[in-house]
Design a protein around this motif. Structure first.
Motif, short mmCIF file in Angstrom:
data_model
loop_
_atom_site.label_atom_id
_atom_site.label_comp_id
_atom_site.label_asym_id
_atom_site.label_seq_id
_atom_site.Cartn_x
_atom_site.Cartn_y
_atom_site.Cartn_z
N SER A 173 14.93 48.23 -7.97
CA SER A 173 14.24 49.52 -8.01
C SER A 173 12.84 49.47 -7.39
O SER A 173 12.15 50.50 -7.36
CB SER A 173 14.12 49.99 -9.46
N PRO A 225 9.79 49.92 -5.08
CA PRO A 225 9.59 50.90 -4.01
C PRO A 225 9.68 50.30 -2.61
O PRO A 225 10.16 50.96 -1.68
CB PRO A 225 8.19 51.45 -4.29
N GLU A 226 9.23 49.04 -2.45
CA GLU A 226 9.24 48.45 -1.11
C GLU A 226 10.65 48.17 -0.59
O GLU A 226 10.86 48.04 0.62
CB GLU A 226 8.40 47.16 -1.08
N ARG A 283 13.19 50.29 -1.18
CA ARG A 283 13.92 51.56 -1.06
C ARG A 283 14.38 51.84 0.38
O ARG A 283 15.53 52.24 0.59
CB ARG A 283 13.04 52.70 -1.58
N TRP A 332 17.67 50.00 1.25
CA TRP A 332 18.92 50.50 0.67
C TRP A 332 19.48 51.68 1.45
O TRP A 332 20.62 52.08 1.24
CB TRP A 332 18.74 50.87 -0.80
N ALA A 333 18.70 52.24 2.37
CA ALA A 333 19.23 53.26 3.27
C ALA A 333 20.08 52.64 4.37
O ALA A 333 20.86 53.34 5.02
CB ALA A 333 18.08 54.06 3.88
#
Length: 292
Positions: free
Chosen positions: A220, A222-223, A225, A228-229
């Motif tokens: 989880s 933020p860096e 995130r 995961w796209a």
């Protein structure tokens, strides 16, 4: 037998064959089938030293052998680094014990302590049951642990190998992201990772991609995130990986790109051989493009 009876028998046989064809899974790998199974793993080997402080490559080789993986990404790999790993090439030693091919990508490559000796190197590696068709050591942003006053700068240690698994080209990447609590360097490393993987994917259309490594951040964070796209975390729902003796964080990953399906993943309960636990995942490589 009458003509009518022969017609009934022929229709029955045809129906049975059609039923058999429909019952055959679309993902079965039968020559030109859709999916190819592959088992992949990642393991931070802590330079060969366990959570008990003992250097023991035989113990780590036993852990890796039990994973029964086709491809393994390793982090914190010493190659003639020094006394902590008995001056050994730990990548080659593990590859020899497991009967697997080896590709090593150094993060650091330093002059030997004594003239004429091998270079002192530290980095990441890939072990593979399949022939390694090509290997590249990419640069990503790093904050060196070897400089007194480091500044973020491009440095090697993002390894890539290209394999062909039953006709399917596969690009396997192995990485070790920055460990510091400040995520700034990891933010840059994730951006570099996405850029490099996109470029490599464009250069080999139809290749499947697998990313293995110690990301030093939980899912989880933020860096992570943006990453995961691009790729899917195969270990969602599995247990923690660090510290090995009593894990409180999941920071080690198998991640897969488009055209790779996750069939299952686990974190073996190995508490001693390293300070991290390994992650192993069973995936399917789709042969056809445009599917995920």
């Amino acid at each position: 037998m009458s003509a009518r009876a022969r017609t009934v028998v022929q229709l029955s046989v045809t129906a049975a064959l059609l039923s058999l064809a429909v019952a055959t899974p679309a993902s079965a790998d039968q020559g030109g089938g859709a999916a190819v199974p592959l088992r992949v793993a990642t393991y931070n080997i802590h330079a060969g030293t366990g959570s008990d402080g003992v250097f023991d490559l035989d113990r780590q080789a036993a852990v890796l052998r039990a994973l029964d993986a086709d491809v393994i990404g390793l982090q914190e790999v010493d190659v003639h680094w020094g006394a902590r790993s008995q001056g050994l090439d730990t990548a080659e030693e593990l590859g020899r014990r497991l009967g697997m091919r080896v590709s090593f990508a150094p993060i650091y490559s330093l002059d030997p302590v004594e003239a004429g000796g091998p270079r002192r190197e530290y980095g990441v590696a890939v072990l593979s049951r399949f022939p390694i068709r090509s290997a590249t050591n990419h640069e990503i942003t790093r904050l060196s642990t070897q400089d007194r006053n480091p500044a973020p700068a491009p440095a090697p240690g993002f390894g890539e190998v290209t394999l062909k698994v039953r006709g399917v080209p596969v690009q396997v990447f192995v990485t070790h992201l920055d460990y510091r609590s400040d995520p700034a360097v990891r933010v840059a490393q994730v951006a570099d990772t996405r850029r490099i993987m996109a470029r490599e994917r464009a250069e080999l259309p139809g290749a499947r991609q697998v990313l293995l490594g110690d990301f030093n951040a939980e899912p989880s964070a933020p860096e992570l995130r943006p990453l995961w796209a691009e790729v899917r975390d195969a270990g969602t729902g599995t247990g923690g990986t660090y510290p090995a003796a009593a894990p409180v964080k999941r920071i080690d990953y198998v991640a897969v790109g488009k055209g790779v399906r996750v069939r299952g993943a686990s974190v073996p309960e190995e508490a001693v051989a390293s300070d991290h636990r390994p992650v192993v995942a069973d995936v399917s490589l789709l042969r056809r493009t445009g599917r995920s």
